[in-house]
Design a protein around this motif. Structure first.
Motif, PDB file in Angstrom:
ATOM      1  N   ALA A 268      12.557  -5.535  -2.788  1.00 45.95           N
ATOM      2  CA  ALA A 268      11.756  -5.088  -1.644  1.00 45.95           C
ATOM      3  C   ALA A 268      11.349  -6.283  -0.785  1.00 45.95           C
ATOM      4  O   ALA A 268      11.402  -6.242   0.443  1.00 45.95           O
ATOM      5  CB  ALA A 268      10.520  -4.329  -2.123  1.00 45.95           C
ATOM      6  N   ALA A 278       6.222 -12.235   4.159  1.00 45.54           N
ATOM      7  CA  ALA A 278       5.088 -11.701   3.418  1.00 45.54           C
ATOM      8  C   ALA A 278       5.073 -12.239   1.997  1.00 45.54           C
ATOM      9  O   ALA A 278       4.019 -12.598   1.455  1.00 45.54           O
ATOM     10  CB  ALA A 278       5.150 -10.178   3.411  1.00 45.54           C
ATOM     11  N   LEU A 289       0.204 -11.536 -10.700  1.00 45.48           N
ATOM     12  CA  LEU A 289       0.597 -10.205 -11.153  1.00 45.48           C
ATOM     13  C   LEU A 289       1.711 -10.292 -12.186  1.00 45.48           C
ATOM     14  O   LEU A 289       1.646  -9.691 -13.255  1.00 45.48           O
ATOM     15  CB  LEU A 289       1.084  -9.375  -9.960  1.00 45.48           C
TER      16      LEU A 289
ATOM     17  N   PRO B 143      13.840   7.369 -12.707  1.00 43.99           N
ATOM     18  CA  PRO B 143      14.314   6.327 -11.779  1.00 43.99           C
ATOM     19  C   PRO B 143      15.076   5.243 -12.542  1.00 43.99           C
ATOM     20  O   PRO B 143      14.598   4.777 -13.571  1.00 43.99           O
ATOM     21  CB  PRO B 143      13.029   5.762 -11.180  1.00 43.99           C
ATOM     22  N   ALA B 258       4.436   2.156 -15.151  1.00 42.73           N
ATOM     23  CA  ALA B 258       4.684   2.075 -13.712  1.00 42.73           C
ATOM     24  C   ALA B 258       3.369   2.174 -12.939  1.00 42.73           C
ATOM     25  O   ALA B 258       3.135   1.429 -11.985  1.00 42.73           O
ATOM     26  CB  ALA B 258       5.649   3.171 -13.280  1.00 42.73           C
ATOM     27  N   VAL B 261       1.468  -1.111 -13.354  1.00 47.20           N
ATOM     28  CA  VAL B 261       2.020  -2.174 -12.519  1.00 47.20           C
ATOM     29  C   VAL B 261       1.656  -1.953 -11.054  1.00 47.20           C
ATOM     30  O   VAL B 261       1.280  -2.883 -10.347  1.00 47.20           O
ATOM     31  CB  VAL B 261       3.557  -2.259 -12.692  1.00 47.20           C
ATOM     32  N   LEU B 265      -0.501  -4.405  -8.762  1.00 43.49           N
ATOM     33  CA  LEU B 265       0.077  -4.861  -7.503  1.00 43.49           C
ATOM     34  C   LEU B 265      -0.934  -4.676  -6.378  1.00 43.49           C
ATOM     35  O   LEU B 265      -1.144  -5.576  -5.544  1.00 43.49           O
ATOM     36  CB  LEU B 265       1.337  -4.040  -7.214  1.00 43.49           C
ATOM     37  N   ALA B 282       4.401  -6.720   4.626  1.00 44.66           N
ATOM     38  CA  ALA B 282       5.406  -6.171   3.708  1.00 44.66           C
ATOM     39  C   ALA B 282       5.281  -4.657   3.541  1.00 44.66           C
ATOM     40  O   ALA B 282       5.981  -4.057   2.745  1.00 44.66           O
ATOM     41  CB  ALA B 282       5.282  -6.844   2.352  1.00 44.66           C
ATOM     42  N   SER B 285       8.394  -2.457   3.171  1.00 41.54           N
ATOM     43  CA  SER B 285       9.145  -2.722   1.942  1.00 41.54           C
ATOM     44  C   SER B 285       8.403  -2.188   0.726  1.00 41.54           C
ATOM     45  O   SER B 285       9.005  -1.635  -0.195  1.00 41.54           O
ATOM     46  CB  SER B 285       9.365  -4.231   1.777  1.00 41.54           C
ATOM     47  N   LEU B 286       7.081  -2.369   0.726  1.00 41.18           N
ATOM     48  CA  LEU B 286       6.305  -1.906  -0.425  1.00 41.18           C
ATOM     49  C   LEU B 286       6.327  -0.388  -0.520  1.00 41.18           C
ATOM     50  O   LEU B 286       6.356   0.177  -1.611  1.00 41.18           O
ATOM     51  CB  LEU B 286       4.857  -2.406  -0.323  1.00 41.18           C
ATOM     52  N   ARG B 288       8.765   1.530   0.429  1.00 41.63           N
ATOM     53  CA  ARG B 288      10.073   1.894  -0.122  1.00 41.63           C
ATOM     54  C   ARG B 288      10.060   1.744  -1.643  1.00 41.63           C
ATOM     55  O   ARG B 288      10.550   2.585  -2.368  1.00 41.63           O
ATOM     56  CB  ARG B 288      11.165   0.989   0.463  1.00 41.63           C
ATOM     57  N   LEU B 289       9.482   0.607  -2.085  1.00 42.61           N
ATOM     58  CA  LEU B 289       9.424   0.350  -3.523  1.00 42.61           C
ATOM     59  C   LEU B 289       8.631   1.445  -4.230  1.00 42.61           C
ATOM     60  O   LEU B 289       9.061   2.016  -5.226  1.00 42.61           O
ATOM     61  CB  LEU B 289       8.773  -1.012  -3.790  1.00 42.61           C
ATOM     62  N   ARG B 292      10.508   4.445  -4.619  1.00 41.77           N
ATOM     63  CA  ARG B 292      11.604   4.307  -5.560  1.00 41.77           C
ATOM     64  C   ARG B 292      11.137   4.460  -7.011  1.00 41.77           C
ATOM     65  O   ARG B 292      11.837   5.016  -7.835  1.00 41.77           O
ATOM     66  CB  ARG B 292      12.250   2.922  -5.347  1.00 41.77           C
ATOM     67  N   ILE B 293       9.963   3.893  -7.300  1.00 38.32           N
ATOM     68  CA  ILE B 293       9.515   3.915  -8.694  1.00 38.32           C
ATOM     69  C   ILE B 293       8.574   5.073  -8.995  1.00 38.32           C
ATOM     70  O   ILE B 293       8.067   5.188 -10.100  1.00 38.32           O
ATOM     71  CB  ILE B 293       8.836   2.591  -9.117  1.00 38.32           C
TER      72      ILE B 293
END
Lengths: 357, 357
Positions: A268, A278, A289, B143, B258, B261, B265, B282, B285-286, B288-289, B292-293
């Motif tokens: 990502a 970022a 983390l 996933p 998950a 985490v 995060l 970000a 992108s985050l 999307r992550l 995904r998870i």
């Protein structure tokens, strides 16, 4: 109170260390000792392995030789060796020698980065099970939401089966470990199941539920009843008790999931220019983390239920990992954990099964 | 080939939907239907619940009423209802009515956000097990690193036990699901164990290993042998077979890890001004992550092994979640999955146990 009066027995001030057999060789083990002894100068080590290799490694680290006694062992247990083979022909290996030192009372705790199966089998053979313990267990520390930062889970794979008696002993061993390893006065113990209702799950779990409940008060811990997989990294209990099959699957599923999430996180952040920028900004936070969720930070599964404590460091542990395993072993050794655990199990065994010592 | 010649049976073009019983009420279910039908205008729904409530909800969504037939049911199964109680007195509930429509051949697939235990029990009672199936199973999509983005795992909790026969049937049902649900021509199937060596684990696992190996070729799938917990989100296999106790613990451990985490995060990004700025950069992108998870993105456990397919949407599913479960149910229904699975199991059962239909 057994063991508390004799908290400065000499064997507790010495760790027996298998310096060979890890994936990264003896260099990182010696480096790990040097790092640990800087934090805790009282540490003494009985180090087993090829002295021709170890002597120069120890000599390179200033002051370390004052803390180390070397004991020569010609042979090394390889990661690919079959445990049953090692059990028969393992004499003369550094692993065997390290365990033998505990058997002989020179130390109470062994540390090894070697072959897990062989370590378990040779430890059981040479140190023997505590009176009253049917199945020894491997306990690990799992990153959690609790203030201590970790929960204890056992068994994660010493045995694939456990009956109600075994699970009760795991509860005792796990809570004793949480008390001595995490410093928790009154650990909360949970029994892993597929639901929290008392009528759920397999018959041996319902039986174990009642047995653990029955010994909780006199042993000074709280029994929270059944817990679920989601509670393993949670803050509802400090100790999670399960059989070695389920515990091993849970451990590997948790590690695999954390690794998957970390990799996806990396992707990502690599995805766009903006997210790369970022990532640079957030570097420090992300590193914290990553450290927090890395199961290897607490490096050391502990074999419980034997006459002596065996700390298994990851085979691929680096200097930091070895030092973490040494710290853990030291804390357990200094607290007289082996003897306390023995007394705990003996007291309960005497009550619940007086005819069978 | 059973089922393929009749791929436009009318019952495959209709989903039977229990509109009540989810945590968020019928509004989100109807909203989910409206969203799904926008993507796939061919969808038709038989919707069960209180028509006085449902009629205005459907009327509010332009064009939805052309796709919906309402069927009145006075009562609702609550999340807190005991499954055994629902089994005895559940007639007249929307859940019961939705299952009954599949029993009567009006649809092949049910979707419900309701009480899982009750849904499982009533489905088994009314739809009955497929000939030759001893224990039905719940399969989920997990996933993973595979190109499809998901692996299939079963059983995750329909039953706490499974013998070698059951595990072989899970392998067949799971690979059939992977083929019809994920579009994989030749799924790779693995059997969950505590090691990958063939001599590892419990006796029923070694027996199941050989049974699955024996039916792989003629059923057009690859058997990868034993896999470990770390392979559940991995790319070594597409289907992970295990008993419902182990599968449930693994599922909840994975979800818990998950979630842990993700929370860490969030904390990491909230920790400093710099990391807050980074989080803003970000964000995309985050997100999307996180998508995904998020195990809820693929919203739907599927009950396999009954005469008909039952898709269980999360009780707390929102509009997006319901639409995802509807999409899954639709794909399975259109492919004639129920009949294909039935034929698959029947063929193998006839061979391996000819005396016991």
């Amino acid at each position: 109170m057994t063991g508390e009066a004799s908290s400065d027995e000499p064997s507790r001030g010495v760790l027996s260390v298998d310096a060979m057999g890890g994936d990264l060789g003896p260099e990182v083990v010696i480096a790990g000792l040097a790092r640990a002894v800087k934090r805790t100068p009282a540490m003494r080590f009985l180090v087993h392995g090829d002295t021709a290799v170890l002597e120069p490694l120890v000599a390179k680290r200033r002051g370390l030789s004052d803390h180390v006694t070397l004991r020569h062992a010609d042979r090394v247990v390889a990661m690919s060796d079959k445990p049953s083979q090692v059990m028969r022909t393992g004499q003369g290996t550094s692993m065997w020698s390290a365990i033998e030192a505990v058997r002989d009372g020179e130390a109470e705790t062994v540390v090894s980065c070697g072959n897990t199966g062989a370590l378990m089998l040779v430890s059981t053979l040479r140190l023997r099970k505590l009176p009253g313990v049917n199945r020894p267990a491997i306990a690990i520390l799992w990153p959690s939401r609790n203030p201590a930062g970790f929960n204890v889970m056992l068994d994660v794979g010493a045995d694939i089966k456990a009956d109600a008696d075994d699970l009760m002993q795991y509860a005792l061993m796990g809570m004793s470990y949480a008390r001595n390893g995490l410093g928790l006065e009154r650990p909360r113990v949970g029994l892993l199941n597929v639901g929290t209702e008392e009528n759920k799950g397999r018959a041996e779990l319902r039986e174990a539920h009642d047995m653990i409940e029955g010994v909780a008060e006199e042993n000074g811990f709280d029994f929270a009843g059944f817990v679920e997989g989601g509670d393993i990294p949670g803050d509802v209990v400090d100790v999670i008790v399960t059989d070695g099959f389920t515990g091993n699957v849970a451990l590997k599923t948790g590690e695999g999931t954390a690794r998957f999430v970390r990799d996806m996180l990396g992707e990502a952040f690599g995805a766009t220019l903006l997210s790369k920028a970022a990532a640079l900004l957030a570097m420090a936070s992300l590193k914290r983390l990553s450290k927090r969720i890395d199961p290897r930070r607490v490096n050391g599964g502990v074999f419980l239920g034997l006459n002596g404590t065996v700390v298994k460091s990851h085979g691929s542990a680096d200097e930091t990992g070895v030092a973490a395993a040494i710290d853990l072993a030291w804390n357990l050794s200094r607290s007289g954990f082996s003897k306390r655990l023995q007394a705990r199990v003996a007291a309960v065994t005497a009550k619940t099964a007086p005819a069978d010592p």
